[in-house]
Write a protein that holds these residues in place. Sequence first.
Motif, PDB file in Angstrom:
ATOM      1  N   THR A 184       0.827  -1.202   0.000  1.00 41.94           N
ATOM      2  CA  THR A 184       0.000   0.000   0.000  1.00 41.94           C
ATOM      3  C   THR A 184       0.861   1.251   0.000  1.00 41.94           C
ATOM      4  O   THR A 184       1.726   1.415   0.866  1.00 41.94           O
ATOM      5  CB  THR A 184      -0.917   0.037   1.241  1.00 41.94           C
ATOM      6  OG1 THR A 184      -1.743  -1.117   1.241  1.00 41.94           O
ATOM      7  CG2 THR A 184      -1.788   1.278   1.236  1.00 41.94           C
ATOM      8  N   LYS A 193      -3.162   3.477  -2.197  1.00 43.30           N
ATOM      9  CA  LYS A 193      -3.135   2.983  -3.559  1.00 43.30           C
ATOM     10  C   LYS A 193      -2.472   1.615  -3.545  1.00 43.30           C
ATOM     11  O   LYS A 193      -1.382   1.448  -2.984  1.00 43.30           O
ATOM     12  CB  LYS A 193      -2.355   3.929  -4.474  1.00 43.30           C
ATOM     13  CG  LYS A 193      -2.910   5.340  -4.498  1.00 43.30           C
ATOM     14  CD  LYS A 193      -2.036   6.281  -5.306  1.00 43.30           C
ATOM     15  CE  LYS A 193      -2.178   6.011  -6.782  1.00 43.30           C
ATOM     16  NZ  LYS A 193      -3.529   6.303  -7.259  1.00 43.30           N
ATOM     17  N   THR A 200       2.298   0.665  -9.224  1.00 44.56           N
ATOM     18  CA  THR A 200       1.083   1.233  -8.639  1.00 44.56           C
ATOM     19  C   THR A 200       0.509   2.280  -9.571  1.00 44.56           C
ATOM     20  O   THR A 200       0.985   2.480 -10.697  1.00 44.56           O
ATOM     21  CB  THR A 200       1.400   1.854  -7.259  1.00 44.56           C
ATOM     22  OG1 THR A 200       0.177   2.269  -6.637  1.00 44.56           O
ATOM     23  CG2 THR A 200       2.324   3.052  -7.377  1.00 44.56           C
ATOM     24  N   GLY A 201      -0.549   2.973  -9.092  1.00 43.81           N
ATOM     25  CA  GLY A 201      -1.168   4.041  -9.871  1.00 43.81           C
ATOM     26  C   GLY A 201      -1.749   3.528 -11.169  1.00 43.81           C
ATOM     27  O   GLY A 201      -2.456   2.504 -11.195  1.00 43.81           O
ATOM     28  N   SER A 217      -7.443   8.562  -9.849  1.00 43.38           N
ATOM     29  CA  SER A 217      -6.604   8.004  -8.791  1.00 43.38           C
ATOM     30  C   SER A 217      -5.143   7.901  -9.214  1.00 43.38           C
ATOM     31  O   SER A 217      -4.329   7.348  -8.489  1.00 43.38           O
ATOM     32  CB  SER A 217      -7.118   6.625  -8.366  1.00 43.38           C
ATOM     33  OG  SER A 217      -7.084   5.709  -9.440  1.00 43.38           O
ATOM     34  N   ASP A 220      -1.351  10.778  -6.282  1.00 49.25           N
ATOM     35  CA  ASP A 220      -0.976  10.043  -5.076  1.00 49.25           C
ATOM     36  C   ASP A 220      -1.940  10.272  -3.922  1.00 49.25           C
ATOM     37  O   ASP A 220      -2.016   9.467  -3.004  1.00 49.25           O
ATOM     38  CB  ASP A 220       0.440  10.437  -4.637  1.00 49.25           C
ATOM     39  CG  ASP A 220       1.503   9.887  -5.565  1.00 49.25           C
ATOM     40  OD1 ASP A 220       1.192   8.933  -6.309  1.00 49.25           O
ATOM     41  OD2 ASP A 220       2.629  10.411  -5.557  1.00 49.25           O
ATOM     42  N   GLY A 223      -7.178   7.322  -3.830  1.00 47.70           N
ATOM     43  CA  GLY A 223      -7.177   5.888  -4.059  1.00 47.70           C
ATOM     44  C   GLY A 223      -8.275   5.491  -5.020  1.00 47.70           C
ATOM     45  O   GLY A 223      -9.077   6.319  -5.456  1.00 47.70           O
TER      46      GLY A 223
END
Length: 703
Positions: A184, A193, A200-201, A217, A220, A223
């Motif tokens: 996370t 996220k 990520t992202g 989302s 940063d 989420g």
Amino acid sequence: MALRPRSRASDREISRSRTTLMLRVRRIVVIVATASAFILATSPVARGMPSPTDTLRGVVRDTSGHALPGATVTVLEVGRNATTTSDGAFAIGGMSPARYTILVQRLGYAPFLRSVQLPQASALTIALVPSALRITRVTVTATRTAIDPLSSPLSSEALFGEQLRREHEVSLAHALDKLAGVRTLSTGEQVGKPIIRGLTGPRVLVLDNSLRLEDYSWSDEDGPSVDARVADRIEVIRGPASVLYGSDAVGGVINVVPEELPDARARGAFARGGAEFYLGTNNAAPVEEDNEGGPQRRLADDRVQATTSWIWGGLRMESRSQWQRHSLQEVVGESRAGLAPPIFDLLLNTYSTDLVAHHAPVGRLTGSIGVSGLYQDNKTKGQVPLVPSARTAGGALFAVEQSTVGQWTLLAGMRGDVRHVATDANGDLQRGAQTRNASAVSGDVGAVFRPVAGLAVAGNLGRAFRAPTLFELFTNGPHLGENRFEIGLPNAKPEVSLNADASVRVERGRLHGEVAVYQNRIDNFLYIQATGNTVDVVDPDGGAIVTLDEYRYIQTAHASLRGVDLAVEAEALASLTIRTRFDVVHGTNEQTRTPLPRMPAPRGDVEAELHTVPSAANRAYVGVGTELVAKQDRLGPFDTPTGAYALVHFTAGLTRELVGRPFSLDVRVLNAANTRYRDFLSRYKAFAFGQGRNIVIRLSTGL
């Protein structure tokens, strides 16, 4: 992907571009709509012909032959389900003759998955095996059809049942943090996220009931716009899956699958609901007064979904469509009081549709072919435009086939995507009207070898892609939430990844687990980096001059990520379950030979849980676990090093049936020793420690 700046284009040229865009959108929509209309129009029901129906019948028992009431029987292909009666019997009527996959679940027993053919020669007899292990018996995300994860070349895991209830969080990422390979990127304990294998992202695709979520989302501070508490199960694919879902599935896919409604056909009406009482505490000092003048995010997300499934000849047809309206505003000072426009005001409307045909077995071959369409309209308002207004249209054609030959299961798939983006001119961003056209081909090939029952060796090679976001392309101004001035890369190319992974999975008796190794090479890797310059901007709240560090999006030719995921669960005794997990990932910018930013630190944990007999109607458990996180000094751009730490957690709970309803009480004591530590993946780590001792009490029931 070609980029054609047109800051001096005439009104006629801009109008022509928009007309071209709409024509392309219309073609995509017409193809999908025409195919759906033709299939529906030629179906037996549309022609007024009676559609033959049958009833799926059976009985569910335990291994001793005793009836099991309260078990849920779900027909996965059509979303129909029923609950077994006091004698363990179930019946689901109005079913068309075809082959279906049924999933049987009951608390305290291992899930049961079976393929059935209607009409039946005789009623089914299903025996459930008592188990305290968290066995995932089915995934629908890995191949778009129901499949046993042991037979899937793609590495997958799921959060469901009792485990999902215990981990229920507002934040999807925090709920999944217990899964191997999933971490996370947190902004406090309620915003996060998900990170899958270091990505990520926009590199992790989130689905709601197999329909992609489109929101803002990529920032940063925000989420995914889905609540994990409404899910029946959450499925995770670790590794690229663009062959099934298109752009963004470079790191993996998360599918939040809602609970199916009970089947009310051939019986009386039903009512269903739930209630939950939640109480938490922390060792932080209480905030005496809210900062009423501080910045505030306002988010709204509305979705309307339509799904259908029907039998057409030898095909099972499935269509899924969604309209999503996503709004994100930031207000501060006068704008928070409604006296001025929001600092930024973004509105995203997305229309998406999938039409998939699943064919009956042809020899040993089964599979699906589908077409997807998407149209998206982004409107930018507010005092500080983050991105220009834009419209995006896309379409895709894909096919996935699978075959089982002896002890081998083979899978292959291919997908072709086209995408068109048109942006409006924006003087504040110093961007002219532009258009971008792109196409991409994704593919996947994998194999699973099962030498003995309960053991599988899998390998997979997948090619995926990701189209740059509007923010990465066109931002050119202050991003006050990050306290920096950001500049996009208008000529950024799509990322292309090639991922190879191998895994060994075990599900034998009292042992369940998987170990996987992988390497993911990403070409045209896009990231943001400080330039060393500063920019003075006017703060919209008060007009003061603010100096911000300048950051610019850049691309490197190649980046690589390699790592290991491990999760093992064992029943050491009939009343004792041991669980352990470990994951590590290294990311490298191959062009500069430096680490990629925000790579999670190595992590491992061990948990021991004492519990009553799993099949008991009234259950209780108590557990203790330790979480070990290594130091992270392998730093990318603007990363801050953090030290190693160890946390101790306690859990306890019980389930009782009262007035015919199950009531569950769960207690968690997180960081019981109140250890001070800094989480490398916390955006607050530079000025705040991680969560202190936290006691969570949750009482829940189904109504």
